[in-house]
Write a protein that holds these residues in place. Structure first.
Motif, short mmCIF file in Angstrom:
data_model
loop_
_atom_site.label_atom_id
_atom_site.label_comp_id
_atom_site.label_asym_id
_atom_site.label_seq_id
_atom_site.Cartn_x
_atom_site.Cartn_y
_atom_site.Cartn_z
N SER A 93 29.67 8.57 20.92
CA SER A 93 29.61 9.95 20.17
C SER A 93 30.82 10.16 19.55
CB SER A 93 29.23 11.04 21.08
OG SER A 93 30.11 11.37 21.71
N ARG A 94 30.56 11.11 18.47
CA ARG A 94 31.79 11.33 17.83
C ARG A 94 32.90 11.88 18.71
NH1 ARG A 94 33.69 14.53 14.36
NH2 ARG A 94 34.58 13.74 12.24
N ASP A 95 32.39 12.97 19.48
CA ASP A 95 33.23 13.43 20.31
C ASP A 95 34.01 12.89 21.39
OD1 ASP A 95 32.58 15.99 18.93
OD2 ASP A 95 31.53 16.92 20.55
N GLU A 96 33.06 11.97 21.88
CA GLU A 96 33.55 11.13 22.88
C GLU A 96 34.81 10.32 22.31
OE1 GLU A 96 33.80 11.38 26.11
OE2 GLU A 96 34.60 9.41 26.58
N GLN A 97 34.33 9.80 21.16
CA GLN A 97 35.45 8.71 20.57
C GLN A 97 36.88 9.65 20.21
OE1 GLN A 97 35.08 7.69 16.35
NE2 GLN A 97 35.41 5.56 16.92
N TYR A 98 36.58 10.68 19.82
CA TYR A 98 37.90 11.60 19.50
C TYR A 98 38.72 11.66 20.95
CZ TYR A 98 40.63 16.17 19.54
OH TYR A 98 41.67 16.71 19.56
N THR A 99 38.07 11.89 22.10
CA THR A 99 38.67 12.16 23.46
C THR A 99 39.39 10.63 23.60
OG1 THR A 99 37.00 13.60 24.04
CG2 THR A 99 38.35 12.59 25.89
N ARG A 100 38.66 9.57 23.41
CA ARG A 100 39.27 8.56 23.66
C ARG A 100 40.31 7.95 23.08
NH1 ARG A 100 33.74 4.94 25.40
NH2 ARG A 100 33.06 6.25 26.95
N LEU A 101 40.29 8.35 21.51
CA LEU A 101 41.43 7.96 20.76
C LEU A 101 42.71 8.81 21.25
CD1 LEU A 101 39.75 7.66 17.19
CD2 LEU A 101 40.65 5.70 18.67
N LEU A 102 42.30 10.45 21.34
CA LEU A 102 43.59 10.99 21.77
C LEU A 102 44.18 10.56 23.06
CD1 LEU A 102 44.58 13.91 21.06
CD2 LEU A 102 43.15 14.89 23.07
N GLU A 103 43.28 10.03 23.85
CA GLU A 103 43.99 9.54 25.33
C GLU A 103 44.91 8.39 24.96
OE1 GLU A 103 41.69 7.31 28.09
OE2 GLU A 103 42.31 8.23 29.68
N ARG A 104 44.45 7.58 23.87
CA ARG A 104 45.35 6.40 23.50
C ARG A 104 46.68 6.72 22.78
NH1 ARG A 104 40.87 2.08 21.07
NH2 ARG A 104 39.59 1.97 23.18
N PRO A 120 51.55 6.57 26.63
CA PRO A 120 52.35 5.55 26.36
C PRO A 120 51.65 4.18 27.25
CG PRO A 120 53.81 7.23 27.35
CD PRO A 120 52.31 7.81 27.52
N ASP A 121 50.99 4.17 28.11
CA ASP A 121 50.41 2.86 28.44
C ASP A 121 49.18 2.59 27.64
OD1 ASP A 121 49.11 4.94 29.71
OD2 ASP A 121 48.46 3.72 31.04
N LYS A 122 48.97 3.34 26.72
CA LYS A 122 47.55 3.13 25.95
C LYS A 122 47.92 3.00 24.39
CE LYS A 122 44.11 4.34 29.20
NZ LYS A 122 42.94 3.56 29.41
N HIS A 123 49.15 3.29 24.09
CA HIS A 123 49.53 3.16 22.67
C HIS A 123 49.14 1.89 22.10
CE1 HIS A 123 52.90 6.56 22.84
NE2 HIS A 123 51.81 7.00 22.60
N TRP A 124 49.30 0.91 23.09
CA TRP A 124 49.12 -0.45 22.29
C TRP A 124 47.48 -0.48 21.91
CZ3 TRP A 124 45.87 -4.34 24.66
CH2 TRP A 124 45.40 -3.99 25.80
N LYS A 125 46.68 0.16 22.33
CA LYS A 125 45.32 0.09 22.06
C LYS A 125 44.78 0.72 20.77
CE LYS A 125 43.48 -0.63 26.79
NZ LYS A 125 42.41 -0.37 27.86
N TYR A 126 46.21 1.55 20.38
CA TYR A 126 45.61 2.31 19.10
C TYR A 126 46.30 1.72 17.81
CZ TYR A 126 45.73 6.43 15.90
OH TYR A 126 45.47 7.33 14.87
N ALA A 127 45.43 2.04 16.81
CA ALA A 127 46.25 1.40 15.44
C ALA A 127 45.52 2.54 14.39
CB ALA A 127 45.51 0.13 15.00
N PRO A 128 46.44 3.18 13.47
CA PRO A 128 46.16 4.00 12.56
C PRO A 128 44.98 3.82 12.00
CG PRO A 128 48.60 3.49 12.29
CD PRO A 128 47.87 2.45 13.45
N HIS A 129 44.55 2.58 11.92
CA HIS A 129 43.31 2.19 11.19
C HIS A 129 42.12 2.75 11.80
CE1 HIS A 129 40.46 -0.35 9.06
NE2 HIS A 129 40.00 -1.02 10.29
N ASP A 130 42.27 3.00 13.04
CA ASP A 130 41.19 3.49 13.83
C ASP A 130 40.71 4.94 13.41
OD1 ASP A 130 41.55 1.39 15.42
OD2 ASP A 130 42.33 2.51 17.11
#
Lengths: 291, 291
Positions: free
Chosen positions: A190-201, A205-215
């Motif tokens: 869902s849109r909400d759950e995706q928000y939560t997961r991106l926020l966690e990334r 700091p141990d999740k930063h590598w999974k994030y890209a501004p493109h997301d």
């Protein structure tokens, strides 16, 4: 201790889950509740032990498939995973394939095509990554990216997309005809759950590598991706390689669902241990002589 | 609950195990007791829980290595496993690599060369199978087969073997210089234990596929293989890529020992989480705007 269910009982339960997940052409992904758990009424905790039980069966069947591949067999299984960012494709790779012997697994992720890949037909890199005989392959993203991305971004014309759909169907029918069972699943978050997961990334700091501004760019295109997924589910779900649409807000459920689909595919292969190509008594005598 | 040991404490223990296993040039494999458990005085049961503890650490470090590889890093780890038939190489692949995310692993077995492989230099197939950046690779047999087999069967002359040793050393030094940590282990099984394991493969229909009549032929050449392994250990153990000789009659010990060597290699990389290539505050604001 509970009686171990028979293969028939297991198969019946798995059919029930598969039935509940099978994509219905014409029904939009927006109609799915991503927090639902179709075909499974028990909760997270019991889901874990069900996953373990599935793992035991899967591991046994995977070894038989591997043995078959080592003794001349040509069959294999290919799991194709699609889904928006954070849908949990990597977690499936880890928690589902982690249930079986790493030797029997061929895992491959498909990102944005490399310059070399762009010089070839879009199925070139896919063909090069197919699981060898006896293996369970898993594609984290796949040839469907070559429909989804241009569809969502509006960069491909309809004729080009038609051609790709036709080529993919021919490719998959050919795969199946040559002994590869194809299991295709879209993980839907869902849109909400995706928000939560991106926020966690972003927060860890141990999740930063999974994030890209493109997301975030892609997140803003969600309606376009919903339409693209609807098109894929409507046009590429056929008898030999149907799509399954898996609600993925609960990671435990998505893992359970995909492993159920995979176990069902393995059971359908009716795997037995290969017959020896040597005479057992002769070999026992030869071995005994070396004692 | 016991206090979690610090990295330094863990490193010290692992150094102790590695020290005990490091091959001593000039000492023959025939002098090793394959049922011994160097560097580990506790038994099988405690070995299992030690393996689990190692697994937790390894899994964390493997993810850091993977993250590094995904963000521009070029380092990797390669475990090279050698050993006679039934030494347990496959079990290591399963039980050691099974401790970490299958996405982070690149596993490759090397059998008798294919016709295509024979047309190339003996290192060609090896170079093609090296782990990508960020991965832990495992070779089940390796380029050392191209020394061991001709040496044991007497089909290569001394000059050819000299050339191969030199090429292998240059190749491995180059690998290490380019960021791949190389961990080489010979699993050593006794004549008696090998008999028991081959017998099991003949007696159990679910193990027949692991048996080949050739295994008994090779078993009869054991003295020739002992000499070949002695030569390999004496001539290809150097500072940057030493050999470890692992007693393998106890499967639990061999698995523990190899995972200890692998964990030590990972600790030596001093892996940290990659720094983000984006501005975290900016991205948090962008994400928030999509809520």
């Amino acid at each position: 201790m509970a009686k171990r269910p028979s293969d028939d009982e297991v198969r019946e339960r798995l059919d029930h889950v598969a039935e509940a997940l099978r994509a219905v052409p014409g029904r939009s992904v927006t109609e799915l509740d991503p927090a639902s758990t179709p075909g499974y009424t028990r909760g997270k905790k019991e889901g874990r032990s069900t996953l373990e039980a599935i793992g035991g069966r899967m591991s046994d069947l995977q070894e038989r498939l591997f043995a078959e591949g080592r003794t001349g067999g040509t069959r294999s299984v290919l799991v194709v995973l699609q889904g928006l960012d954070t849908a949990g494709k990597g977690g499936i790779a880890r928690h589902v394939l982690g249930l079986v012997d790493p030797q029997g697994v061929a895992l491959r992720g498909f990102g944005r095509p490399t310059p070399e890949e762009l010089e070839h037909h879009f199925l070139w890199r896919i063909r090069n990554a197919l699981p060898p005989a006896g293996r369970i392959g898993l594609f984290d993203r796949s040839h469907y990216e070559d429909i989804l991305v241009p569809h969502a971004s509006g960069t491909a014309d309809a004729a080009e997309l038609d051609r790709r759909f036709a080529e993919i169907e021919a490719f998959e029918r050919d795969l199946v005809a040559n002994g590869t069972t194809v299991v295709k699943a879209v993980l839907w978050v869902s849109r909400d759950e995706q928000y939560t997961r991106l926020l966690e990334r972003l927060e860890r700091p141990d999740k930063h590598w999974k994030y890209a501004p493109h997301d975030v760019d892609v997140r803003l295109q969600r309606p376009a991706y919903e339409a693209a997924y609807d098109e894929v589910l409507a046009r590429s779900s056929y008898d030999v390689a149907p799509w399954y649409l898996v609600p993925a807000d609960h990671k435990w459920y998505a893992r359970l669902a995909v492993s159920a689909l995979l176990l069902r595919a393995l059971l359908d292969l009716d795997l037995t241990w290969p017959q020896p190509s040597f005479d057992v008594a002769t070999e026992l005598a030869r071995l005994e002589a070396t004692r």
